[in-house]
Scaffold this motif. Sequence first.
Motif, mmCIF file in Angstrom:
data_model
loop_
_atom_site.group_PDB
_atom_site.id
_atom_site.type_symbol
_atom_site.label_atom_id
_atom_site.label_comp_id
_atom_site.label_asym_id
_atom_site.label_seq_id
_atom_site.Cartn_x
_atom_site.Cartn_y
_atom_site.Cartn_z
ATOM 1 N N THR A 84 0.833 -1.205 0.000
ATOM 2 C CA THR A 84 0.000 0.000 0.000
ATOM 3 C C THR A 84 0.870 1.258 0.000
ATOM 4 O OG1 THR A 84 -1.682 -1.250 1.192
ATOM 5 C CG2 THR A 84 -1.927 1.133 1.179
ATOM 6 N N LEU A 85 1.923 1.254 0.793
ATOM 7 C CA LEU A 85 2.833 2.403 0.810
ATOM 8 C C LEU A 85 3.538 2.578 -0.535
ATOM 9 C CD1 LEU A 85 4.162 1.831 4.396
ATOM 10 C CD2 LEU A 85 3.050 3.939 3.608
ATOM 11 N N ARG A 86 3.918 1.469 -1.149
ATOM 12 C CA ARG A 86 4.558 1.550 -2.472
ATOM 13 C C ARG A 86 3.600 2.168 -3.486
ATOM 14 N NH1 ARG A 86 4.852 -2.321 -6.834
ATOM 15 N NH2 ARG A 86 3.917 -3.890 -5.482
ATOM 16 N N LYS A 87 2.335 1.785 -3.408
ATOM 17 C CA LYS A 87 1.344 2.317 -4.345
ATOM 18 C C LYS A 87 1.107 3.811 -4.137
ATOM 19 C CE LYS A 87 0.496 -1.272 -6.823
ATOM 20 N NZ LYS A 87 0.847 -1.260 -8.243
ATOM 21 N N THR A 88 1.400 4.318 -2.922
ATOM 22 C CA THR A 88 1.256 5.757 -2.675
ATOM 23 C C THR A 88 2.549 6.503 -2.966
ATOM 24 O OG1 THR A 88 1.864 5.610 -0.333
ATOM 25 C CG2 THR A 88 -0.485 5.352 -0.881
ATOM 26 N N GLY A 89 3.608 5.778 -3.350
ATOM 27 C CA GLY A 89 4.875 6.406 -3.695
ATOM 28 C C GLY A 89 5.862 6.512 -2.544
ATOM 29 N N ASP A 90 5.520 5.970 -1.372
ATOM 30 C CA ASP A 90 6.419 6.014 -0.220
ATOM 31 C C ASP A 90 7.313 4.771 -0.241
ATOM 32 O OD1 ASP A 90 7.708 6.240 2.194
ATOM 33 O OD2 ASP A 90 5.887 6.572 3.383
ATOM 34 N N TYR A 91 8.296 4.794 -1.129
ATOM 35 C CA TYR A 91 9.144 3.621 -1.341
ATOM 36 C C TYR A 91 10.009 3.300 -0.123
ATOM 37 C CZ TYR A 91 7.825 4.180 -6.231
ATOM 38 O OH TYR A 91 7.113 4.291 -7.393
ATOM 39 N N LYS A 92 10.496 4.325 0.556
ATOM 40 C CA LYS A 92 11.388 4.102 1.696
ATOM 41 C C LYS A 92 10.668 3.348 2.814
ATOM 42 C CE LYS A 92 14.456 6.496 4.886
ATOM 43 N NZ LYS A 92 14.947 7.783 5.360
ATOM 44 N N THR A 93 9.461 3.787 3.165
ATOM 45 C CA THR A 93 8.719 3.110 4.232
ATOM 46 C C THR A 93 8.234 1.748 3.757
ATOM 47 O OG1 THR A 93 8.033 5.305 4.994
ATOM 48 C CG2 THR A 93 6.917 3.418 5.976
ATOM 49 N N ALA A 94 7.872 1.644 2.484
ATOM 50 C CA ALA A 94 7.450 0.352 1.929
ATOM 51 C C ALA A 94 8.576 -0.665 2.067
ATOM 52 C CB ALA A 94 7.054 0.503 0.462
ATOM 53 N N LEU A 95 9.800 -0.233 1.768
ATOM 54 C CA LEU A 95 10.964 -1.112 1.899
ATOM 55 C C LEU A 95 11.104 -1.623 3.337
ATOM 56 C CD1 LEU A 95 13.564 -2.381 0.744
ATOM 57 C CD2 LEU A 95 14.716 -0.217 1.272
ATOM 58 N N THR A 96 10.865 -0.747 4.300
ATOM 59 C CA THR A 96 10.944 -1.134 5.708
ATOM 60 C C THR A 96 9.946 -2.245 6.024
ATOM 61 O OG1 THR A 96 11.644 1.087 6.335
ATOM 62 C CG2 THR A 96 10.718 -0.282 8.081
ATOM 63 N N TYR A 97 8.725 -2.114 5.530
ATOM 64 C CA TYR A 97 7.706 -3.120 5.843
ATOM 65 C C TYR A 97 7.924 -4.434 5.093
ATOM 66 C CZ TYR A 97 5.147 -0.026 8.871
ATOM 67 O OH TYR A 97 4.783 0.780 9.921
ATOM 68 N N TYR A 98 8.379 -4.365 3.850
ATOM 69 C CA TYR A 98 8.716 -5.609 3.152
ATOM 70 C C TYR A 98 9.828 -6.350 3.892
ATOM 71 C CZ TYR A 98 6.104 -4.064 -1.017
ATOM 72 O OH TYR A 98 5.139 -3.665 -1.890
#
Length: 159
Positions: A84-98
């Motif tokens: 969901t974060l990746r889809k909103t463009g927040d790649y840095k936080t998305a990386l943390t959750y993955y």
Amino acid sequence: MKHPLFGKHALFGLLGAVAVLTAVPVAITVPAYAVDNIEGDDAPDLTAVKAKIDAKDYKGALADLRDLAQDTQQADVYNLLGFTLRKTGDYKTALTYYTKALELKPDHKAAREYLGELYVETGDMAKARQQLASLTQLCPAGCEERADLQKAIDTKVTK
């Protein structure tokens, strides 16, 4: 006269049965899951969250997922947070959750696919291919996650 249940042969039979039941591991067949299916038995019900994601209501999905993440450390929750974060463009936080999802469950195929797609979207093709290699090991005969990541890589390379 001895009771037949306490005879020498009955006792050996009982001991043999106990030995077999405790020494032989039980094999459980786990079905293959599609990308959007939940991979763990301990997963909370994510049906409503997935419906919001499908409707592209990422803000609503994020609120629900963050609430869930406060209550449980679960790979599927972290994976969907990353997605969901990746889809909103927040790649840095998305990386943390993955990364959190994969720390909890290193063989989480959807997290590997989505992390690979994040790398494709950010132009880090070497890391995307590393995730594809992991998926190749996890499902050598092929799986939806592997095929989807391969398609994302192929599409980016040909553009």
